[in-house]
Design a protein around this motif. Structure first.
Motif, PDB file in Angstrom:
ATOM      1  N   SER A 312       0.829  -1.192  -0.086  1.00 52.51           N
ATOM      2  CA  SER A 312      -0.124  -0.101   0.073  1.00 52.51           C
ATOM      3  C   SER A 312       0.793   0.983  -0.070  1.00 52.51           C
ATOM      4  CB  SER A 312      -1.043   0.089   1.219  1.00 52.51           C
ATOM      5  OG  SER A 312      -0.181   0.141   2.531  1.00 52.51           O
ATOM      6  N   GLY A 313       0.342   2.306  -0.595  1.00 55.17           N
ATOM      7  CA  GLY A 313       0.940   3.529  -0.485  1.00 55.17           C
ATOM      8  C   GLY A 313       0.059   4.529  -0.347  1.00 55.17           C
ATOM      9  N   ALA A 332      -7.497  19.350   8.846  1.00 57.07           N
ATOM     10  CA  ALA A 332      -7.989  18.762   7.492  1.00 57.07           C
ATOM     11  C   ALA A 332      -7.025  18.158   6.747  1.00 57.07           C
ATOM     12  CB  ALA A 332      -8.515  20.163   6.823  1.00 57.07           C
ATOM     13  N   ASN A 333      -7.242  17.173   6.123  1.00 54.92           N
ATOM     14  CA  ASN A 333      -6.391  16.376   5.235  1.00 54.92           C
ATOM     15  C   ASN A 333      -6.827  15.871   4.066  1.00 54.92           C
ATOM     16  OD1 ASN A 333      -7.528  13.404   5.766  1.00 54.92           O
ATOM     17  ND2 ASN A 333      -7.464  14.359   7.844  1.00 54.92           N
ATOM     18  N   ALA A 334      -6.239  15.603   3.053  1.00 49.07           N
ATOM     19  CA  ALA A 334      -6.587  14.921   1.711  1.00 49.07           C
ATOM     20  C   ALA A 334      -5.243  14.187   1.212  1.00 49.07           C
ATOM     21  CB  ALA A 334      -6.716  15.991   0.588  1.00 49.07           C
ATOM     22  N   GLY A 335      -5.700  13.224   0.276  1.00 50.09           N
ATOM     23  CA  GLY A 335      -4.550  12.406  -0.014  1.00 50.09           C
ATOM     24  C   GLY A 335      -5.203  11.264  -1.164  1.00 50.09           C
ATOM     25  N   LEU A 336      -3.882  10.830  -1.622  1.00 52.93           N
ATOM     26  CA  LEU A 336      -4.170   9.540  -2.590  1.00 52.93           C
ATOM     27  C   LEU A 336      -3.424   8.217  -1.901  1.00 52.93           C
ATOM     28  CD1 LEU A 336      -2.511  11.417  -5.781  1.00 52.93           C
ATOM     29  CD2 LEU A 336      -4.820  11.323  -5.110  1.00 52.93           C
ATOM     30  N   SER A 337      -4.300   7.155  -1.985  1.00 52.36           N
ATOM     31  CA  SER A 337      -3.998   5.858  -1.487  1.00 52.36           C
ATOM     32  C   SER A 337      -4.221   4.767  -2.341  1.00 52.36           C
ATOM     33  CB  SER A 337      -4.706   5.883  -0.121  1.00 52.36           C
ATOM     34  OG  SER A 337      -6.082   5.730  -0.201  1.00 52.36           O
ATOM     35  N   SER A 338      -3.222   3.636  -2.356  1.00 44.64           N
ATOM     36  CA  SER A 338      -3.585   2.655  -3.183  1.00 44.64           C
ATOM     37  C   SER A 338      -3.345   1.176  -2.251  1.00 44.64           C
ATOM     38  CB  SER A 338      -2.601   2.636  -4.200  1.00 44.64           C
ATOM     39  OG  SER A 338      -2.987   3.585  -5.208  1.00 44.64           O
ATOM     40  N   PHE A 352       2.801   0.310  -9.882  1.00 47.25           N
ATOM     41  CA  PHE A 352       3.311   1.601  -9.022  1.00 47.25           C
ATOM     42  C   PHE A 352       2.661   1.757  -7.639  1.00 47.25           C
ATOM     43  CE2 PHE A 352       2.920   6.493  -8.552  1.00 47.25           C
ATOM     44  CZ  PHE A 352       4.186   6.405  -8.158  1.00 47.25           C
ATOM     45  N   PRO A 353       3.536   1.740  -6.638  1.00 46.76           N
ATOM     46  CA  PRO A 353       3.038   1.701  -5.392  1.00 46.76           C
ATOM     47  C   PRO A 353       1.782   2.679  -4.895  1.00 46.76           C
ATOM     48  CG  PRO A 353       5.009   2.403  -4.943  1.00 46.76           C
ATOM     49  CD  PRO A 353       4.944   2.176  -6.568  1.00 46.76           C
ATOM     50  N   PHE A 354       1.865   3.957  -5.555  1.00 48.29           N
ATOM     51  CA  PHE A 354       0.979   5.270  -5.097  1.00 48.29           C
ATOM     52  C   PHE A 354      -0.272   5.479  -5.868  1.00 48.29           C
ATOM     53  CE2 PHE A 354       5.388   5.864  -3.652  1.00 48.29           C
ATOM     54  CZ  PHE A 354       5.167   6.126  -2.322  1.00 48.29           C
ATOM     55  N   TRP A 355      -0.455   4.739  -7.178  1.00 45.32           N
ATOM     56  CA  TRP A 355      -1.691   4.917  -7.851  1.00 45.32           C
ATOM     57  C   TRP A 355      -1.582   3.558  -8.653  1.00 45.32           C
ATOM     58  CZ3 TRP A 355      -5.671   7.672  -6.888  1.00 45.32           C
ATOM     59  CH2 TRP A 355      -6.570   8.004  -8.089  1.00 45.32           C
TER      60      TRP A 355
END
Length: 375
Positions: A312-313, A332-338, A352-355
């Motif tokens: 996971s990333g 507050a937070n925002a992000g991309l996860s995989s 690719f670990p982040f997307w």
């Protein structure tokens, strides 16, 4: 004589006035020093009370998660259902995955130990992603024991550790027959240039289940929804029916992380984790097990333990909206996860670990936004 008397009176008045002015200046100076001392003592006392008053803490959070499949149609997907993606009548919204998450937790610190308790829940907003459209799901109850660690002065690196316990309050873990899940971790962290924080850790888990395979009660799931033989060995003693598959018993993995400020209070974090898991040892000793053996006399159909790998990333941004206002904070937070396997489905290359770039409709990646509050 009059002149002498007048001079004496004037000299006496001057002396009295000078003394009064001196006393006034002395009193003013003394009062100022006393006020400074009082402020210092008061501030020190407030700091001590503030530090002592943070033994307990309450945390609340909410977030919106949007799977990457929400942004594509079946015809646009590059991997999933390749034989169907050009079929007329493409079902719109088949891969929509939108959910709202909620969490609550509390902690109590007895330095250097912190005890924690937390639970979460999710509410599906999209009609897909669950057997029941827009289903509400309660998560598992988690308890933790954390050690704030020891700083290795020679390399200015902190060592931390912790234990975790998971109790089956969610539908998924109840179906898997989980009694309790246990985990442990140990980590290292170091700050460079007073801004860049790096971390690394190792973690492992052990699950305790009443049965090695998931099972369901036909009365709850509906007898027409579960295929089983009356009196067959897939029917357990408690009347539940084995659904297939084997529960995970062990896991072992590592994680890496970095955190640094971008502008002012806006901070970016990057995290990566990799894990190996082992299912329960499965002995397929039933009437369907073939008698074929290998050169050593072992039955070929004996599956043993299955092994899985996952990674996971996450890339995230966080910003404090309210910082310690009478002990109350909001961020507050925002992000991309995989979350996906290390290698592609054809096993020819690495993901690719982040997307996820191989079939968006599989929803292995997501965009998230959240708010958290603590007191």
């Amino acid at each position: 004589m009059n002149i002498f008397l007048k001079s004496f009176v004037l000299l006496l008045c001057f002396s009295i006035s000078t003394t009064a002015i001196g006393e006034e200046k002395k009193d003013t100076k003394t009062e100022a020093v006393a006020a400074d001392v009082s402020k210092t003592v008061k501030k020190k006392k407030e700091d001590e009370e503030k530090e002592e008053g943070k033994n307990w803490r309450i945390n609340l959070g909410t977030g919106l998660r949007i799977g990457q499949g929400t942004f594509v149609s079946l015809a646009e997907d590059s991997e999933l259902n390749q034989d169907l993606r050009d079929t007329p009548g493409d079902p719109g919204g088949f891969a929509d995955r939108v959910s709202l998450s909620m969490s609550a937790g509390a902690s109590y610190t007895l330095k250097p130990i912190t005890l924690g308790l937390s639970i979460g829940a999710s509410q599906w907003i999209s009609n897909t992603g669950s057997n029941t459209p827009q289903e509400f799901r309660l998560g598992d109850l988690n308890a933790s024991v954390g050690w704030s660690g020891y700083n290795i002065e020679a390399i200015d690196t902190r060592v931390t550790a912790g234990l975790g316990f998971r109790f089956p309050t969610s539908k998924g873990t109840r179906i898997s027959n989980l009694i309790v899940g246990t985990s442990g971790r140990i980590g290292l962290s170091k700050t460079f240039f007073k801004k860049l924080s790096l971390s690394a850790g190792v973690s492992g888990s052990k699950g305790f289940h009443s049965n090695i395979s998931p099972s369901a009660d036909p009365e709850d799931a509906g007898k027409d929804n579960i295929i089983f033989r009356s009196g067959g060995n897939e029917v357990l003693e408690n009347g539940t029916v084995v659904l297939g598959g084997v529960n995970r018993e062990y896991s072992l993995g590592f994680n890496l992380g970095a955190s640094f400020p971008i502008v002012q209070k806006l901070r970016m974090s990057i995290g990566y984790s990799f894990s190996n898991s082992w299912a329960y040892n499965r002995d397929n000793d039933d009437e369907f097990r073939p008698d074929v053996v290998d050169e050593n006399g072992n039955r070929i159909a004996d599956a043993g333990r299955s092994i899985g790998q996952s990674m996971s990333g996450r890339i995230g941004l966080s910003y404090p909206l309210v910082s310690d206002w009478h002990g109350f904070s909001i961020g507050a937070n925002a992000g991309l996860s995989s979350g996906q396997s290390p290698k592609t489905s054809d096993n020819k290359s690495f993901n690719f670990p982040f997307w996820n770039f191989n079939g968006a409709a599989a929803n292995r990646s997501a965009v998230s936004f959240g708010l958290n509050a603590s007191y």
